[in-house]
Write a protein that holds these residues in place. Sequence first.
Motif, short mmCIF file in Angstrom:
data_model
loop_
_atom_site.label_atom_id
_atom_site.label_comp_id
_atom_site.label_asym_id
_atom_site.label_seq_id
_atom_site.Cartn_x
_atom_site.Cartn_y
_atom_site.Cartn_z
N ASP A 196 0.83 -1.20 0.00
CA ASP A 196 0.00 0.00 0.00
C ASP A 196 0.87 1.26 0.00
O ASP A 196 0.61 2.22 -0.74
N THR A 197 1.91 1.24 0.82
CA THR A 197 2.84 2.38 0.88
C THR A 197 3.57 2.56 -0.45
O THR A 197 3.73 3.69 -0.95
N LEU A 198 4.01 1.46 -1.05
CA LEU A 198 4.72 1.54 -2.34
C LEU A 198 3.80 2.04 -3.44
O LEU A 198 4.22 2.83 -4.31
N ASP A 199 2.54 1.61 -3.42
CA ASP A 199 1.58 2.09 -4.43
C ASP A 199 1.40 3.60 -4.34
O ASP A 199 1.40 4.30 -5.36
N ARG A 200 1.25 4.09 -3.13
CA ARG A 200 1.09 5.55 -2.95
C ARG A 200 2.33 6.29 -3.42
O ARG A 200 2.25 7.35 -4.04
N PHE A 201 3.49 5.73 -3.12
CA PHE A 201 4.75 6.34 -3.52
C PHE A 201 4.88 6.41 -5.04
O PHE A 201 5.23 7.45 -5.61
N PHE A 202 4.58 5.31 -5.72
CA PHE A 202 4.70 5.28 -7.18
C PHE A 202 3.69 6.20 -7.87
O PHE A 202 3.99 6.79 -8.91
N VAL A 203 2.51 6.35 -7.29
CA VAL A 203 1.51 7.27 -7.84
C VAL A 203 2.02 8.70 -7.78
O VAL A 203 1.93 9.47 -8.75
N ILE A 204 2.57 9.09 -6.63
CA ILE A 204 3.10 10.46 -6.47
C ILE A 204 4.28 10.69 -7.42
O ILE A 204 4.38 11.74 -8.07
N ALA A 205 5.18 9.70 -7.53
CA ALA A 205 6.32 9.82 -8.44
C ALA A 205 5.86 9.96 -9.88
O ALA A 205 6.42 10.75 -10.65
N GLY A 206 4.83 9.19 -10.26
CA GLY A 206 4.30 9.29 -11.62
C GLY A 206 3.67 10.64 -11.88
O GLY A 206 3.83 11.20 -12.97
N GLN A 207 2.94 11.19 -10.90
CA GLN A 207 2.34 12.52 -11.06
C GLN A 207 3.40 13.60 -11.24
O GLN A 207 3.15 14.62 -11.88
N MET A 208 4.58 13.39 -10.67
CA MET A 208 5.68 14.37 -10.80
C MET A 208 6.50 14.14 -12.06
O MET A 208 7.45 14.88 -12.32
N GLY A 209 6.17 13.12 -12.83
CA GLY A 209 6.88 12.85 -14.07
C GLY A 209 8.24 12.23 -13.89
O GLY A 209 9.11 12.37 -14.76
N ILE A 210 8.45 11.53 -12.78
CA ILE A 210 9.73 10.87 -12.51
C ILE A 210 9.71 9.48 -13.11
O ILE A 210 8.89 8.63 -12.73
N GLN A 211 10.60 9.22 -14.05
CA GLN A 211 10.65 7.95 -14.76
C GLN A 211 11.67 6.99 -14.15
O GLN A 211 11.41 5.79 -14.05
N LYS A 212 12.81 7.50 -13.73
CA LYS A 212 13.85 6.64 -13.18
C LYS A 212 13.47 6.17 -11.77
O LYS A 212 12.84 6.92 -11.01
N PRO A 213 13.86 4.96 -11.40
CA PRO A 213 13.48 4.43 -10.09
C PRO A 213 14.18 5.14 -8.94
O PRO A 213 15.38 5.42 -9.00
N VAL A 214 13.42 5.43 -7.91
CA VAL A 214 13.94 5.98 -6.65
C VAL A 214 13.57 4.97 -5.57
O VAL A 214 12.40 4.62 -5.41
N GLU A 215 14.56 4.52 -4.82
CA GLU A 215 14.30 3.49 -3.82
C GLU A 215 13.63 4.11 -2.59
O GLU A 215 13.97 5.23 -2.18
N LEU A 216 12.70 3.39 -1.99
CA LEU A 216 12.03 3.80 -0.76
C LEU A 216 12.39 2.80 0.33
O LEU A 216 12.11 1.59 0.20
N CYS A 217 13.03 3.30 1.37
CA CYS A 217 13.51 2.42 2.45
C CYS A 217 13.05 2.94 3.80
O CYS A 217 12.54 4.07 3.92
N VAL A 218 13.27 2.14 4.81
CA VAL A 218 12.92 2.52 6.17
C VAL A 218 14.10 2.22 7.09
O VAL A 218 14.80 1.22 6.91
N ASN A 219 14.33 3.12 8.05
CA ASN A 219 15.37 2.94 9.05
C ASN A 219 14.90 3.58 10.36
O ASN A 219 14.84 4.81 10.46
N PRO A 220 14.53 2.79 11.36
CA PRO A 220 14.01 3.33 12.61
C PRO A 220 15.01 4.20 13.38
O PRO A 220 14.61 4.92 14.30
N GLN A 221 16.32 4.15 12.99
CA GLN A 221 17.34 4.90 13.72
C GLN A 221 17.37 6.38 13.35
O GLN A 221 17.99 7.18 14.05
#
Length: 466
Positions: free
Chosen positions: A160-185
């Motif tokens: 669900d989080t990845l879907d929202r991220f890809f939708v926003i990236a697509g709306q901004m016209g970003i074609q190249k992949p940007v990694e989405l990660c998590v780090n609690p630190q």
Amino acid sequence: MNAVFKRFLMMSCSGTLLILVLLFGKRFLKDRVSRQWQYYIWLLVIMRLLLPFGAKINLMGQAYRAVDQVVNEQAPILRQRLRAVGQGVAPGAGSRQETSGQAGDLTAAHIFWEILSLLADHIWLLWLAVALGMLIRKATVYQSFVRYIKLGLAPVSDMDTLDRFFVIAGQMGIQKPVELCVNPQIPSPLFMGVFHPCIVLPSVDIPEKDFRHIMLHELTHYKRRDMPYKWLVQITVCLHWFNPFVHLMSWELTKACEFSCDEAVLLKIGRTNAAAYGKTLLDAMAAIGKYKEPIGAVRLSENKKILKDRLAAIVKFERESKPTRFFTGLLTLCMAIGASFLGVSPAAASGQTLENRTVSGINETFQISFTRLDEQEQLLWLQKCYADGNFAFFSSAVDTFKEDDPRVASLAEKAYTDGKIVFFSTLTDRMGKTKLQRWLDKALEDERWDFQSMLSDKLELHPDRN
């Protein structure tokens, strides 16, 4: 001094003038032009600081030639004075004790001058060593930060989080992949990486509206290539480490980066969502606490000191009008022209060689033409060159004279009376030793120690001949 370092100093001076213009103009244009223009206009300054090019006729070139002319006129005189002291010829008359004291003072000055000249010739090594040291340190700090982040880094697996991220990236016209990660630190979201861009979240449990604001902010940094821009600024700071105005520029750019990114986000979400976006910034800043921001990442809210100004700018946000865009375009053109005409100097080695050859050719042409004149016309030309201070043509003309030419005596008398030692020195090249000795005796009698030193050098006096 190393020619490359001289040129670099001129680049730093040109850049400093542009920095002062922008800092002064900021007081009047802060709320009248877009924040994004205020961010990108600094690229002109960085180009001026890094690129050794400019208009053929430029301010720095004129300033350098004026200073260089003064130095070239005074340096031979000073060297002759110091050389005479080294040979034991003390200036002026007086007791032996007094003369010894003067010679001792000038010998110390000679040593100081030699040390200063040695430092000036090798100061570029210090500049380069410090610049490399600073750059290596910044790269090391960045690598340490990357290793620290990677220790607790994990790719986001929530679909669900990845879907929202890809939708926003697509709306901004970003074609190249940007990694989405998590780090609690980490305390708040950040964007990092130049070749492998990555947005790092402290948690995937982020409200929908805040998630959208965060992604828009961080993806804006990526889309605008703020990371390469940030490193370009750091390289500029390292190379111009001796210039405090460049460090001030770096601080101003850090602020301008965040202000312009906020403006770019507001252009997408609209003014009605400005308050919600401001709350996202406040929440991110509250989470950061005292965590120190590294140079190799861009955080959602980097600096507490400018948060108040950022929030005020968000509240006042207005879309840029057409007259404002025209005005900023005109300002950009003026800045670009100004940066070009500030220029850099001295010219590159190849340019100097060509210029020297051109000047030499002109002097040679003048010399040939001079020899075809009668004696009266030659004397008139010499007097004109002397009156105009044109030493190059004067010297070329005197070189055509035979030793002890009668015209030399009258010109030497005038140069001696006027204190024009450079012109007088050229004339002494066409004097025999007898006349040189007479002039030395006269200079001793008149206590003209600058002329004494030069004439002693011409006669090759040594202590054992006194």
